[in-house]
Enzyme design. Sequence first.
Site, PDB file in Angstrom:
ATOM      1  CB  CYS A   1       4.958   2.145   7.515  1.00  0.00           C
ATOM      2  SG  CYS A   1       4.584   3.636   6.589  1.00  0.00           S
ATOM      3  CG  LEU A   2       6.515   0.859   1.528  1.00  0.00           C
ATOM      4  CD1 LEU A   2       5.926   1.176   0.159  1.00  0.00           C
ATOM      5  CD2 LEU A   2       7.639  -0.157   1.410  1.00  0.00           C
TER       6      LEU A   2
ATOM      7  CD  GLN B   1       3.242   5.759   2.691  1.00  0.00           C
ATOM      8  OE1 GLN B   1       2.281   5.235   2.174  1.00  0.00           O
ATOM      9  NE2 GLN B   1       4.210   5.063   3.255  1.00  0.00           N
TER      10      GLN B   1
ATOM     11  CG  HIS C   1      -0.651   1.278   7.252  1.00  0.00           C
ATOM     12  ND1 HIS C   1       0.304   0.835   8.139  1.00  0.00           N
ATOM     13  CD2 HIS C   1       0.004   2.109   6.398  1.00  0.00           C
ATOM     14  CE1 HIS C   1       1.469   1.388   7.845  1.00  0.00           C
ATOM     15  NE2 HIS C   1       1.313   2.160   6.781  1.00  0.00           N
ATOM     16  CD  GLU C   2      -1.075   2.333   2.753  1.00  0.00           C
ATOM     17  OE1 GLU C   2      -0.647   3.502   2.640  1.00  0.00           O
ATOM     18  OE2 GLU C   2      -0.332   1.373   3.038  1.00  0.00           O
TER      19      GLU C   2
ATOM     20  N   GLY D   1       0.828  -1.192   0.000  1.00  0.00           N
ATOM     21  CA  GLY D   1       0.000   0.000   0.000  1.00  0.00           C
ATOM     22  C   GLY D   1       0.864   1.242   0.000  1.00  0.00           C
TER      23      GLY D   1
ATOM     24  CG  HIS E   1       0.128   6.856   5.447  1.00  0.00           C
ATOM     25  ND1 HIS E   1       1.260   7.346   6.056  1.00  0.00           N
ATOM     26  CD2 HIS E   1       0.371   5.529   5.236  1.00  0.00           C
ATOM     27  CE1 HIS E   1       2.148   6.353   6.205  1.00  0.00           C
ATOM     28  NE2 HIS E   1       1.627   5.237   5.728  1.00  0.00           N
TER      29      HIS E   1
HETATM   30 ZN    ZN Z   1       2.526   3.392   5.741  1.00  0.00          ZN
END
Ligand code: ZN
Length: 149
Positions: A89-90, A51, A131-132, A46, A135
């Site tokens: 998380c990236l 991000q 999660h997304e 995701g 953000h």
């Molecule tokens: Zn994330």
Amino acid sequence: MAKLQIRKVGDPVLRKVCRPVDVINERVLTLLDDMKDTMREADGCGLAAPQVGILRRIVVIETEESGLIELINPKIVARAGEQVEVEGCLSVPGKSGVTHRPMHVTVRALNRNGEEIEIRGSGLLARAFCHELDHLDGKLYIDIAEDIQ
Ligand code: ZN
């Protein structure tokens, strides 16, 4: 095809609240494509627009089960149950932590054609939705995780 730079924790852009998309124009479609490429390249499931430094309510998600999901102005409209799983998380490389998330989540959003869609996800997909979408409101999983390693 373009790979975008993924912003890392500490970057203030990750803490901002994103604005809704008013018009789904060429720029939004290109961003969706670039976010998909960036997510795949980073081996993530995701990615949210902040991000990659864009403060708009846009998310891409891809799990083996769901395939590619593109969400514009997404909202969680229902949640049920609970799961306790390890999450990463990236934007927080090399770390993971345990979070409590709903087991089932229903999301309403626009797709790239501007049509309203509703998607129900369970397990990993439900977690990815939460999660997304967090953000988009400047929230990171490390705010709520236990046992971050
Ligand atoms: Zn994330």
